[in-house]
Structure formats: structure tokens, C-alpha cells
Scaffold this motif. Sequence first.
Motif, PDB file in Angstrom:
ATOM      1  N   LYS A  82      35.319  27.345  58.899  1.00 42.49           N
ATOM      2  CA  LYS A  82      33.861  26.919  58.216  1.00 42.49           C
ATOM      3  C   LYS A  82      33.345  28.300  57.963  1.00 42.49           C
ATOM      4  O   LYS A  82      32.738  28.209  56.655  1.00 42.49           O
ATOM      5  CB  LYS A  82      32.994  26.213  59.374  1.00 42.49           C
ATOM      6  N   SER A  83      33.657  29.210  58.442  1.00 45.26           N
ATOM      7  CA  SER A  83      33.150  30.573  58.012  1.00 45.26           C
ATOM      8  C   SER A  83      34.039  31.544  58.440  1.00 45.26           C
ATOM      9  O   SER A  83      34.994  31.565  59.267  1.00 45.26           O
ATOM     10  CB  SER A  83      31.717  30.821  58.563  1.00 45.26           C
TER      11      SER A  83
ATOM     12  N   ASP B 124      33.920  27.340  51.904  1.00 43.53           N
ATOM     13  CA  ASP B 124      33.676  25.991  51.230  1.00 43.53           C
ATOM     14  C   ASP B 124      32.518  26.016  50.313  1.00 43.53           C
ATOM     15  O   ASP B 124      32.505  25.194  49.418  1.00 43.53           O
ATOM     16  CB  ASP B 124      33.440  24.980  52.394  1.00 43.53           C
TER      17      ASP B 124
ATOM     18  N   ALA C  16      31.404  31.456  54.005  1.00 41.78           N
ATOM     19  CA  ALA C  16      31.668  30.098  54.151  1.00 41.78           C
ATOM     20  C   ALA C  16      32.604  29.838  52.832  1.00 41.78           C
ATOM     21  O   ALA C  16      31.971  29.452  52.068  1.00 41.78           O
ATOM     22  CB  ALA C  16      30.639  28.898  54.378  1.00 41.78           C
TER      23      ALA C  16
ATOM     24  N   SER D 233      39.412  27.038  53.265  1.00 38.88           N
ATOM     25  CA  SER D 233      38.163  26.227  53.525  1.00 38.88           C
ATOM     26  C   SER D 233      38.636  25.291  54.584  1.00 38.88           C
ATOM     27  O   SER D 233      37.950  24.601  55.126  1.00 38.88           O
ATOM     28  CB  SER D 233      37.717  25.826  52.262  1.00 38.88           C
TER      29      SER D 233
END
Length: 257
Positions: free
Chosen positions: A28-29, A86, A84, A24
Motif C-alpha cells: 500500500k505504501s 497506487d 503510495a 501497487s
Amino acid sequence: MKFRGKIVDIGCIHHFTRVIGTLSKLIKSCVLRITPGNWYFILAEKLANGGIQIWCELPQGHFFDEYAMEGVSKEANEIYLEVAPDNIPTLSSHSRTVVHDVPVSVIPRRLWEDYEEPELPHFDVSIAMPQMKLLKNMIDKMKNLSNHMVLSANQNGEMKLSVETDMAAVSTHFRDLINPSTLDQVPSSHDSSPERVKDPTEFSKARIDIRKFAQFLSGQLVNPTKVICNIVHNKVVHFLLLNEDVSLQYFMPVVAS
């Protein structure tokens, strides 16, 4: 397509969370590839366009206590999802029960070939890196001087980090590092033996984005047992992070002078 997994061991939970935390901080992805034996987190940007590539491999048997999946078909028993990192929850010191829905996008079968394991080039130099914490402290100071740095190394156990501006030139030297004879530890079917330079004291160089390098160093939460830097002179830098049950490959393109 179906998947169900369960991680019970608290050590495995924390380790898995650290892997996700590392990813993360770097991206971002990415694409999550689920197979009967492994999980893969993949970022496949175009190096020629200044992008990076990441290939992170986790053997599912080292993390999951329960693991069941059904892919697209018996012949293509895999699942590809865009996620993602995150969005995956982190842990706290408190006991809790959480239901967390992670948004994903299914990657269609026709696009799977875009996420194959990166082809490893023949490296000019392969060298074990100094301690990551030490490198991070140095790079954090260097990045205030310039947006780019030159990373160079040779087959004599030497590595240099250099930054040059109109006002100053700063260089850090490391000696007595280990040069792996081969990269057999890479979890790949590709031939990854370094392309040895004739003179072991001759340096191979790569000019890279110092902020991307700093980001790479700052994001390492997996506590790798070994970090290997491989350089293709003036073309690409390949970092290999090894842990007992995680391997992460990070391809960083060079920046034109």
C-alpha cells in the motif's frame, strides 16, 4: 531538495507503469529513494514480526530522458519520500495530457538508515523458478485448501509445493530446474553465494503464507526474464526478479508450524 524527471519514450513509459503496477499490487505504501543514478522502491517491515521486505531498483538512465536532482546536501545527495504506488496514474490507449499531484511525505535524514538495502543471508538453496503463470494457476487452487504451504527445493534442480490438511495432502513437483552457481546477478555489494548443502538431493524447506505467495505471483507485470528462489531453511524465502532494467527482491518470512 529538488527533483525533475521526464520520460518521453512510450516503451519506457509503459514499462515504468508496469513496475508501479506490480508494486501497487504488493504494497500500500513504500519509500522512494532518489539518487543521481537510480530509483529505489523500498518496503522494510520486520521479518521477525511476519512482515515482508521489498527492494526494487531502477537505473534512471534506462527510463528518463531528462533527469535532475538535488539531495539534502552534497555529502548526502539523495531524497527519501514515502509514497503510495497506487496513487500514481496508469496509462490508457488514449493520448492525453495529465497533471497529477502525488502526495508524499519526506523521510528525515535521521531515519535513512532504516531503509538500507537488506542484508542477504547465505542461502541453503538457490533455484530458478518455473514459469510464473504456471505457478500462479497452481497456487490459486492450493490456496482454497489451506492458509499455508511448504516450499522446498534442492541443489539437484527439484522444487516442491505442498499443502496438507486434515482431509487431504496435495504436492506439486518440478524437476530439471536450474541451480545458479552464484547470485552474481544480484545488484548488491553483499556476498550472496548460496550456502551449499552437502547432499544436492537434500531439500531445504520453508513454510510460508500461501496468500502472500499468491499475491506476489499475481502482481508480476514486469515480465521478468528470470526469477530465482533462494531458501534459508526454516527461516526466510528470498525471491529475485530480473529484467533488463529492473531488479526486484522480495523477502518472505516463514510461518511457524
